[in-house]
Enzyme design. Sequence first.
Site, PDB file in Angstrom:
ATOM      1  N   LYS A  71     -47.626-117.185  12.549  1.00 38.11           N
ATOM      2  CA  LYS A  71     -47.530-117.039  14.007  1.00 38.11           C
ATOM      3  C   LYS A  71     -46.273-117.477  14.480  1.00 38.11           C
ATOM      4  CE  LYS A  71     -50.350-119.241  16.938  1.00 38.11           C
ATOM      5  NZ  LYS A  71     -51.090-119.668  15.761  1.00 38.11           N
ATOM      6  N   THR A  73     -43.558-118.318  12.637  1.00 41.14           N
ATOM      7  CA  THR A  73     -42.543-117.474  12.084  1.00 41.14           C
ATOM      8  C   THR A  73     -42.189-115.950  12.666  1.00 41.14           C
ATOM      9  OG1 THR A  73     -43.269-118.539   9.714  1.00 41.14           O
ATOM     10  CG2 THR A  73     -41.677-116.556   9.783  1.00 41.14           C
ATOM     11  N   ARG A  94     -44.385-125.248  21.268  1.00 38.72           N
ATOM     12  CA  ARG A  94     -45.177-126.680  21.206  1.00 38.72           C
ATOM     13  C   ARG A  94     -44.278-127.455  19.920  1.00 38.72           C
ATOM     14  NH1 ARG A  94     -51.012-125.896  19.478  1.00 38.72           N
ATOM     15  NH2 ARG A  94     -50.099-124.261  18.168  1.00 38.72           N
ATOM     16  N   LYS A 105     -51.958-129.059   7.149  1.00 37.29           N
ATOM     17  CA  LYS A 105     -51.650-127.847   7.826  1.00 37.29           C
ATOM     18  C   LYS A 105     -50.091-127.448   7.903  1.00 37.29           C
ATOM     19  CE  LYS A 105     -51.894-125.756  12.278  1.00 37.29           C
ATOM     20  NZ  LYS A 105     -50.341-125.600  12.591  1.00 37.29           N
ATOM     21  N   ALA A 273     -54.988-126.638  19.779  1.00 39.95           N
ATOM     22  CA  ALA A 273     -55.786-125.265  20.315  1.00 39.95           C
ATOM     23  C   ALA A 273     -57.218-125.400  20.010  1.00 39.95           C
ATOM     24  CB  ALA A 273     -55.157-123.973  20.124  1.00 39.95           C
ATOM     25  N   PHE A 301     -53.471-121.357  16.838  1.00 39.72           N
ATOM     26  CA  PHE A 301     -54.643-120.564  16.361  1.00 39.72           C
ATOM     27  C   PHE A 301     -54.759-119.296  16.502  1.00 39.72           C
ATOM     28  CE2 PHE A 301     -55.830-125.219  15.824  1.00 39.72           C
ATOM     29  CZ  PHE A 301     -55.473-125.278  14.481  1.00 39.72           C
ATOM     30  N   PHE A 381     -45.958-109.546   3.205  1.00 43.11           N
ATOM     31  CA  PHE A 381     -45.903-110.584   2.025  1.00 43.11           C
ATOM     32  C   PHE A 381     -45.133-109.544   0.853  1.00 43.11           C
ATOM     33  CE2 PHE A 381     -47.726-113.616   4.632  1.00 43.11           C
ATOM     34  CZ  PHE A 381     -47.774-114.808   3.888  1.00 43.11           C
TER      35      PHE A 381
END
Length: 555
Positions: A71, A73, A94, A105, A273, A301, A381
Amino acid sequence: MPKTDLEIAQECVLEPIENIAAKANIPLEAVEPYGKTKAKVDIHSLNLEGKEDGKLILVTAINPTKAGEGKSTTTVGLADALNKINKNTLIALREPSLGPVFGLKGGATGGGYAQVVPMEDINLHFTGDMHAITTANNLLCAIIDNHMYQGNELNLDPNRITFKRCLDMNDRTLRQIEIGQGSKVNGIERTDGFNITVASEIMASLCLADDLMDLKKRFGNMLVGWTYDNNPVYVHDLGCEGAMAMVMKDAIKPNLVQTLEHNPVFIHGGPFANIAHGCNSVIATKTALKMADYVITEAGFGADLGAEKFLDIKCRMAKLHPNAVVIVATIRALKQHGGVAYEDLGQENVQALLDGCANLAKHIDTVKQFGLPYIVAINQFINDTDAEIAALENWCQENGHLLSLSQVWAKGGEGAIDLAQKVVELCDQENNYAPLYDTNDTIEHKIETIARRVYGADGVEFTEEAKEQIALFNKFGWDKTPICMAKTQMSLSDDPKVMGAPKGFTITVRELRPSLGAGFIVALTGKVLTMPGLPKVPSALNMDIDVNGKITGLF
């Protein structure tokens, strides 16, 4: 062997932060450098009054998996792409929390050739905002305990103090502690605990405040605990909101950094989140909207958590009107939602991909319920097969979902030109954005609305403790606020093991907490915790620094 995100970031020759400020039309007098490549921005020196807002674009995602979605990226790559097609664009992100950085993470600065830099600084201490938030929080805690020790004029019940200490680290041993033990001079003995800093009410209040004076007012409204005769005690009763705001005098200013392609980025505030509201600060977002034609922000998220809170809490409170939503997914993650084990994701499996699209479909449905135009961005990917890509494209076409393949990890902004062009077109459409519920509804109805319409649940069960808390909140008039759901990010349900788009389940609300400074009520579901723990092998064990100060293993 491909380069790591850290290696790519370290190869970038960063521009002086003054150059980035100039690109964003930020006057030099508003720039407060923290070294050569990052700065605070004094918004009072920007002269933004009367300027029209740009277009606001939200980036969200499907429920996260171990396979990764990308997200941040996508957010960075999309902004670089918009700038490449001559659209004046700013990012509002953020700040990462140290807990996940050292845990499992990772950070929150994007990846590959779509990153925000200096990556090491942003993911570590940055400009000290997290420390200021932690200090303001723990200053209040020290004053609470000192007040009781010095005579307890407010008649506080030590067993009913609701405000906890905090630390920006995953440390499960601090979830519940005993303090004041030993000699009487050590204070009042009682049970206490720690939240992680990014789940604190100080963090939420910072991210929803309009300015420093509004933040001080929010601090004063925070609930401290209860008296022996069952009356609430607030921070303004203790009189320390001024000191707390003083600690935050620099932290309230947005931070300015750059992408690998030297485009400006605001990074400010970082609530989780899953246990908080998951959005960067209102101050940074509103400032960016006055300075750019397009502003891209993200919410943590999946759309069931971050996007719902962005649209039901942040936009409502800040009177923001978003223009478009980008929903990020990967073929790998969709296959995992379709039942494929993580170890087998490298194998082509078109059927599992299509099965996993049920999760994507539910998040699309959620965005549509808010009345917003959207596009599905597939973060591609290298091992995605032609058959899988074709199947996903066909699924989107058959179901009327706009799609764009994104290659920003490998190509930076160049890999999202198609996405950028389609987003511009979406932003030109009229939309009917509106929150899902009325804040004047009952607490129960607001929670049930989120559970049914966003999660797809059949209903909500409230524990006896939660029912008693709702009655108490109603008594004191705290019920007419938005709801901030604390729920696992891994599933649409409150069970992290249930993937895809489950049916026939209920959400259990075990506890409610008033976050009166932030202006919402937190509803805790399932087993979600406000202080995470470290995994068996923390990422910190793979990190190091050499004699020249070069960092390795940060990603």
